[in-house]
Write a protein that holds these residues in place. Sequence first.
Motif, PDB file in Angstrom:
ATOM      1  N   ILE A   1      49.666  29.506  36.885  1.00 54.28           N
ATOM      2  CA  ILE A   1      50.428  30.883  38.364  1.00 54.28           C
ATOM      3  C   ILE A   1      50.403  32.263  37.421  1.00 54.28           C
ATOM      4  O   ILE A   1      51.270  32.044  35.924  1.00 54.28           O
ATOM      5  CB  ILE A   1      51.780  30.623  39.023  1.00 54.28           C
ATOM      6  N   THR A   2      50.892  33.566  37.864  1.00 54.61           N
ATOM      7  CA  THR A   2      51.244  34.532  37.161  1.00 54.61           C
ATOM      8  C   THR A   2      52.467  35.047  37.795  1.00 54.61           C
ATOM      9  O   THR A   2      52.182  35.590  38.744  1.00 54.61           O
ATOM     10  CB  THR A   2      49.994  35.648  37.042  1.00 54.61           C
ATOM     11  N   ALA A   3      53.031  35.508  37.241  1.00 54.36           N
ATOM     12  CA  ALA A   3      54.434  35.524  37.917  1.00 54.36           C
ATOM     13  C   ALA A   3      54.883  37.552  37.409  1.00 54.36           C
ATOM     14  O   ALA A   3      55.079  37.520  36.293  1.00 54.36           O
ATOM     15  CB  ALA A   3      55.646  34.889  37.955  1.00 54.36           C
TER      16      ALA A   3
ATOM     17  N   TYR B   1      48.146  32.994  41.812  1.00 55.54           N
ATOM     18  CA  TYR B   1      47.616  31.853  41.436  1.00 55.54           C
ATOM     19  C   TYR B   1      45.600  31.518  41.334  1.00 55.54           C
ATOM     20  O   TYR B   1      44.958  32.349  41.496  1.00 55.54           O
ATOM     21  CB  TYR B   1      47.869  30.726  42.092  1.00 55.54           C
TER      22      TYR B   1
ATOM     23  N   SER C   1      55.656  40.109  32.870  1.00 58.82           N
ATOM     24  CA  SER C   1      54.865  39.228  33.500  1.00 58.82           C
ATOM     25  C   SER C   1      54.514  38.274  33.202  1.00 58.82           C
ATOM     26  O   SER C   1      55.134  38.666  31.820  1.00 58.82           O
ATOM     27  CB  SER C   1      53.550  39.886  34.074  1.00 58.82           C
TER      28      SER C   1
ATOM     29  N   VAL D   1      53.689  36.623  43.063  1.00 58.97           N
ATOM     30  CA  VAL D   1      52.914  35.076  41.684  1.00 58.97           C
ATOM     31  C   VAL D   1      51.840  35.091  42.746  1.00 58.97           C
ATOM     32  O   VAL D   1      51.109  35.255  43.445  1.00 58.97           O
ATOM     33  CB  VAL D   1      53.641  34.119  42.571  1.00 58.97           C
TER      34      VAL D   1
ATOM     35  N   VAL E   1      51.482  30.821  48.547  1.00 54.98           N
ATOM     36  CA  VAL E   1      52.331  31.826  47.495  1.00 54.98           C
ATOM     37  C   VAL E   1      53.804  31.078  48.925  1.00 54.98           C
ATOM     38  O   VAL E   1      53.186  32.172  50.327  1.00 54.98           O
ATOM     39  CB  VAL E   1      52.139  32.570  47.023  1.00 54.98           C
TER      40      VAL E   1
END
Length: 245
Positions: free
Chosen positions: A135-137, A79, A45, A77, A89
């Motif tokens: 964001i974190t994916a 945010y 991630s 995802v 999203v």
Amino acid sequence: MSHHRALRATVLATAFGAAGLLGAGIASAHVTANIYGAEPQKGGSGAIVFRVPNEEADAGTTKVEIDIKPEYGISSVRYKPVPGWTAEVVKTTLPTPVKDGKNLDVTEPVTKVVFTAQPGSGIAKGESQFQEFEITAYSLPSNVDELVLPAIQTYDNGQVVNWDQVEAPGGEEPEHPAPTVHLAAASSGDGHDAHTASTSTTGEAASTTSADTTARWLGGAGLVVGALGLGAGAGAVLRSRRTAK
């Protein structure tokens, strides 16, 4: 040149150099994807921060869209909320599943994240402001070395700028380059390296503390010995004077 003058010259040169770099960055402001911290790894991630500068003298930015290729297979995802902005999203249902970075099937990957300014908010017109959207994916693809994340910037006068041009290897930077993020090779340590670094840092701190304590003890002992020597010297002087009389 004295030490102080040399130090002052070095500081001034560094300051002017930094100012020059800052000026160059402002002159070529683009929408960029930035990593603050460790580089994200394939199959893991990652937190990605999109920096969006306003580039129109008479219009402000009211919407920023981040496109994510469905073949990346990113299933999640999140945010970070931005005051004055809403976020959405978007997922897309695919006719055929794709593999994510963990080699699992994904039928509804994330394909877009949309940030929209609320009334009275946004990035002000002119070229002095920017906004960051984080964001974190998860999970990041394992079959590519670089994520290409096109961005769409919309102004309050209706103008739309697509940041989607991919730079050719060895070529010049395009006018509207797509934000990109490099992915590091997957680590087999599962955080072991970070733990080792933490342990090493702790060990260095302990060593420093021990050395500092030893130095203080030796310093104190030196003072005591010096005081004894001074007393002995004073006594010898007094005895010599008495003998002379």
